[in-house]
Scaffold this active site. Structure first.
Site: not given
Length: 409
Positions: A318, A321
């Site tokens: 991600c 993230c």
């Protein structure tokens, strides 16, 4: 004519898994039903206008208006089949007996009116249930829908990628084996009949049953239940997944007399089974400012009744993230000397997410207050360090002690 379109609203890594099937379906449906997609990170106003809060979300539009959420299968074949039915006539006229025979001799169940009858697929014919069900109530849209919903799958349906979403919304036992109703219907029903024989003894206790082709769910069985490609051999591998997400596996070998399955179900209903939890190993060292949590250590760390815990659920791939990581680490460093607050993270792709934490995209952040572990709160604020600290000062049971950057890293 009614203009029909299926739109995919996306904004996260979960959407990557659906994208290839969606693209394939779009190609196959070209000229019949257009498929489109909206990137909600680029067009948040559009997605907000149609009430999109989780990703991926699929919606059906008719004549330019939001008609309904798409609740069909998410494989290419399933999307094509579902949308063709949406675009086609609602019913067909059966004028001759031969038309009726051809209509009900189908891979799936069939419904015939005006004397409403539900015909189960011939391949799933069994002595444990009726092949034809008669609708006996007063005909209304509500009663007819309920009759079809409650009976269309029967006692032990064939779980496929096309019907999985509808079947998995219940407490479901599934027996996975080398099932092939096209090439070997008799052999496919051998184990199904044994599941039905045992399952009929527990039919009133709220558990549903299904059989599935192990090869269609290899990735899921490996990812969700730790089953290797060669595990189980020729015998069925049996799982239970509840609507709350609890998982159980039958470790005893499936016996031909069904006794092992009977013992498994007796243990399940008596509450004697240990849940199967997908978890990474507990880290041998976990002294960093951001505590690494895995499913096996979640109870100890996150649900510690004495600690206020902020936990990030992330995915290794991600991008959002990765952007958050240095800020999240700085937050943890500033709070490192506070013994009452824990800043934690968990890889939600490698560990089961506990009940009460709804993780649909990444990163998802929750706060579990000391003394109120049964009421976790989703963090919806900005991702700057000062925003996290302001939030914790307002929500934490213990006032945070901010001490600056930790030096002994």
């Amino acid at each position: 004519a009614c203009s029909l379109i299926l739109i995919l609203f996306l904004a996260c890594g979960h959407c990557k898994k659906l994208a290839p099937d969606f693209e394939t379906a779009a190609t196959r449906l070209k000229g019949t039903v257009p498929l489109a997609k909206v990137d909600c990170t680029a067009s948040p106003d559009t997605c907000g206008r149609f009430g999109v809060t989780g990703y991926p979300t699929l919606k059906i539009f008719r004549n330019g208006e939001d008609s309904s959420s798409y609740d069909g299968p998410r494989s290419a074949d399933g999307i094509v089949h579902f949308m063709k039915k949406q675009a086609g006539p609602n019913s067909v006229t059966l004028r001759r007996e031969a038309d009726l025979e051809a209509f009900v001799n189908h891979f799936d169940a069939s419904v015939v009116g005006k004397r409403v009858l539900l015909f189960r697929p011939p391949r799933l014919s069994s002595k444990f249930e009726e092949s034809v069900l008669r609708f006996t109530e007063t005909i209304t849209t509500h009663t007819l829908r309920r009759f079809i919903r409650d009976n269309i799958f029967g006692m032990c349906p064939h779980l496929t990628n096309e019907n999985r979403d509808k079947l998995k919304g219940q407490d479901l036992l599934t027996a996975y084996y080398d099932l092939d109703y096209l090439q070997n219907p008799k052999g496919s029903n051998y184990w199904r009949n044994r599941v039905m024989k045992v399952g009929s003894q527990f039919a009133s206790q709220g558990l549903s049953f299904a059989v599935a082709n192990r090869r269609d769910f290899v990735d899921e069985l490996e990812e969700e239940f730790g089953l290797g490609a060669s595990d189980g051999g020729d015998l069925p591998f049996v799982t239970i997944r509840t609507r709350q997400g609890f998982k159980y596996t039958m470790r005893e070998e499936f016996t031909r007399d069904g006794k092992s399955l009977e013992r498994f179900l007796e243990d399940y209903f008596a509450g004697r089974l240990k849940r199967y939890i997908k978890s990474e190993p507990i880290p041998e060292k976990n002294k960093g400012p951001v505590k690494v949590v895995v499913a096996e250590s979640f109870e100890e760390i996150v649900n510690d009744p004495e600690k206020d815990v902020l936990i990030e659920f992330y995915a290794p791939w991600c991008g959002h993230c990765k952007s958050l990581e240095p800020k999240y680490k700085e937050l943890a460093e500033q709070l490192y000397s506070d013994p009452n607050i824990v800043i934690a993270k968990m890889d939600a792709t490698a560990n089961d997410v506990p009940q009460g934490f709804d993780v649909q995209g990444f990163p998802t952040i929750y706060f579990a207050q000391a003394g109120k572990k049964d009421q976790p709160k989703r963090y919806e604020g900005a991702h700057e360090v000062k925003d996290f600290i302001k939030y914790l000062k307002g929500e934490a049971l213990h006032v945070p002690v901010v001490s600056g950057v930790r030096e002994d890293l």
